[in-house]
Design a protein around this motif. Structure first.
Motif, PDB file in Angstrom:
ATOM      1  N   ARG A   1      17.662  -8.428  -3.170  1.00 11.15           N
ATOM      2  CA  ARG A   1      16.733  -8.242  -4.352  1.00 11.15           C
ATOM      3  C   ARG A   1      17.594  -8.328  -5.559  1.00 11.15           C
ATOM      4  NH1 ARG A   1      11.995  -3.944  -4.219  1.00 11.15           N
ATOM      5  NH2 ARG A   1      11.582  -5.194  -5.711  1.00 11.15           N
ATOM      6  N   LEU A   2      18.669  -8.094  -5.787  1.00 12.26           N
ATOM      7  CA  LEU A   2      19.346  -7.875  -6.787  1.00 12.26           C
ATOM      8  C   LEU A   2      19.619  -9.458  -7.247  1.00 12.26           C
ATOM      9  CD1 LEU A   2      22.085  -5.064  -6.270  1.00 12.26           C
ATOM     10  CD2 LEU A   2      20.600  -5.349  -8.198  1.00 12.26           C
ATOM     11  N   ARG A   3      20.094 -10.339  -6.086  1.00 16.17           N
ATOM     12  CA  ARG A   3      20.269 -11.754  -6.206  1.00 16.17           C
ATOM     13  C   ARG A   3      19.065 -12.438  -6.666  1.00 16.17           C
ATOM     14  NH1 ARG A   3      22.950 -15.597  -1.529  1.00 16.17           N
ATOM     15  NH2 ARG A   3      23.079 -17.576  -2.845  1.00 16.17           N
ATOM     16  N   ALA A   4      18.109 -12.192  -5.700  1.00 17.94           N
ATOM     17  CA  ALA A   4      16.981 -13.054  -5.786  1.00 17.94           C
ATOM     18  C   ALA A   4      16.203 -12.697  -7.223  1.00 17.94           C
ATOM     19  CB  ALA A   4      16.055 -12.818  -4.621  1.00 17.94           C
TER      20      ALA A   4
ATOM     21  N   GLY B   1       0.754  -1.236  -0.070  1.00 20.00           N
ATOM     22  CA  GLY B   1       0.045  -0.164   0.015  1.00 20.00           C
ATOM     23  C   GLY B   1       0.883   1.233   0.078  1.00 20.00           C
ATOM     24  N   GLN B   2       2.121   1.167  -0.373  1.00 19.55           N
ATOM     25  CA  GLN B   2       2.893   2.446  -0.052  1.00 19.55           C
ATOM     26  C   GLN B   2       2.893   3.323  -1.339  1.00 19.55           C
ATOM     27  OE1 GLN B   2       6.990   1.802   1.007  1.00 19.55           O
ATOM     28  NE2 GLN B   2       7.501   1.285  -0.862  1.00 19.55           N
ATOM     29  N   GLY B   3       2.507   2.639  -2.398  1.00 18.88           N
ATOM     30  CA  GLY B   3       2.712   3.416  -3.664  1.00 18.88           C
ATOM     31  C   GLY B   3       4.061   3.177  -4.399  1.00 18.88           C
ATOM     32  N   GLU B   4       4.560   4.003  -5.212  1.00 20.06           N
ATOM     33  CA  GLU B   4       5.899   3.897  -5.722  1.00 20.06           C
ATOM     34  C   GLU B   4       7.004   3.511  -4.731  1.00 20.06           C
ATOM     35  OE1 GLU B   4       5.054   6.613  -9.618  1.00 20.06           O
ATOM     36  OE2 GLU B   4       5.716   7.442  -7.784  1.00 20.06           O
ATOM     37  N   ASN B   5       8.122   3.002  -5.393  1.00 23.57           N
ATOM     38  CA  ASN B   5       9.208   2.578  -4.605  1.00 23.57           C
ATOM     39  C   ASN B   5      10.389   2.578  -5.581  1.00 23.57           C
ATOM     40  OD1 ASN B   5      11.255   0.299  -3.873  1.00 23.57           O
ATOM     41  ND2 ASN B   5       9.987   0.503  -2.065  1.00 23.57           N
ATOM     42  N   ALA B   6      11.593   3.240  -5.173  1.00 24.72           N
ATOM     43  CA  ALA B   6      12.650   3.546  -5.749  1.00 24.72           C
ATOM     44  C   ALA B   6      13.354   2.213  -6.366  1.00 24.72           C
ATOM     45  CB  ALA B   6      13.590   4.566  -5.100  1.00 24.72           C
ATOM     46  N   ALA B   7      13.435   1.505  -5.327  1.00 23.78           N
ATOM     47  CA  ALA B   7      14.030   0.195  -5.519  1.00 23.78           C
ATOM     48  C   ALA B   7      13.603  -0.734  -6.706  1.00 23.78           C
ATOM     49  CB  ALA B   7      14.021  -0.735  -4.265  1.00 23.78           C
TER      50      ALA B   7
END
Length: 280
Positions: free
Chosen positions: A48-51, A16-22
């Motif tokens: 997250r890069l790895r997965a 629910g937080q909206g957009e995410n830079a990551a």
């Protein structure tokens, strides 16, 4: 070692937080590439890069307490101060497809010097991905009008930020280091959904009207991908890109209500609890 990572280093997407830079950062990372991640923190984006992208990550991080979080997701971890460049020699002959600095350069004394020093670590077709907070966001004007440039634990005026960037400054940062911007993404936030919503509510109507004429007034964070200036192709001009309207979720409307109703201390405590239990 504490059981929880510092909240201002979380990059997981929260419900629910909206957009995410990551998410924008990860979209700019090609799959199965060698990544040099600068200022990796406790590994929130590293994992997250790895997965999600299959990246083979070498991380550079100074804080000792973060290293145990990083190690399981990296091929190698280098403990070093990014305000110095001697660590570059430790990398040896390895070259990387991508250099990542996610919300890092604003914490450094001379960020352009770091980008210059790292250019030699990139493969011939390598690129740089950088995310930066946008100091030109509308709500900062309201803070200045209120004569209160209040630093906080996280956000646009994080107390550890020592460099601040508008669109032109971001472009100059990259170009001055020998790169050119070829892709960009924005995280947009309405002033009511920022950490300084109260300042925006108190700002005079004529100020708010004037500030919102800026096509980048709602841009909260910028994610840039850059390549060496000698790479064929046109550079992207950030000032020619208009920001987009923020996406406001139902939960963000609830958050606005809580900001109005709760004392500041209680509201911040609720936000930390939410972030701890509502990861997606």
């Amino acid at each position: 070692m504490e059981s929880l990572e510092p909240i201002n280093y979380h990059y997981e997407k929260l419900y629910g937080q909206g957009e995410n830079a990551a998410d924008i950062v990860l979209a700019m990372v090609p799959p199965d590439t060698r990544v040099l991640e600068l200022g990796a923190g406790p590994g929130s984006i590293t994992r997250r890069l790895r997965a999600e992208r299959g990246s083979r990550v070498t991380a550079v991080e100074l804080e000792s307490s973060f290293l145990p979080y990083l190690a399981p997701h990296c091929e190698r971890v280098i403990q070093a101060n990014l305000n110095e460049t001697a660590w570059v020699a430790e990398v040896g002959t390895e070259r990387f497809d991508l250099l990542l600095a996610a919300d890092v350069l604003e914490h450094l004394n001379r960020p352009q010097d770091l980008l210059r020093a790292c250019e030699s670590l990139l493969a011939p077709e390598g690129s740089v991905v950088v995310s930066l907070p946008h100091i030109g966001h509308a709500v900062i004007h309201a803070c200045l009008m209120d004569e209160d440039f209040e630093y906080r634990d996280a956000g646009l005026l994080d107390s550890t930020h020592i460099r601040f960037f508008g669109m032109k400054n971001m472009q100059a940062l990259v170009e001055g280091a020998g790169f050119k911007v070829v892709d960009a993404g924005f995280v947009s936030r309405a002033p009511e959904d920022t950490e300084y919503a109260d300042r925006w509510r108190r700002a005079p109507e004529d100020l708010r009207t004037a500030v919102l004429r800026n096509p980048h007034a709602m841009v909260y964070q910028c994610v840039l991908r850059a390549v060496r200036v000698t790479t064929p192709g046109e550079a992207l001009d950030l000032m020619s890109m208009a920001g987009h309207a923020p996406r406001v979720t139902p939960l963000m409307h609830v958050n606005r209500l809580f900001k109005r109703m709760l004392p500041v201390g209680l509201y911040r405590l609720c936000r930390r609890a939410y972030a701890a239990v509502m990861k997606t």
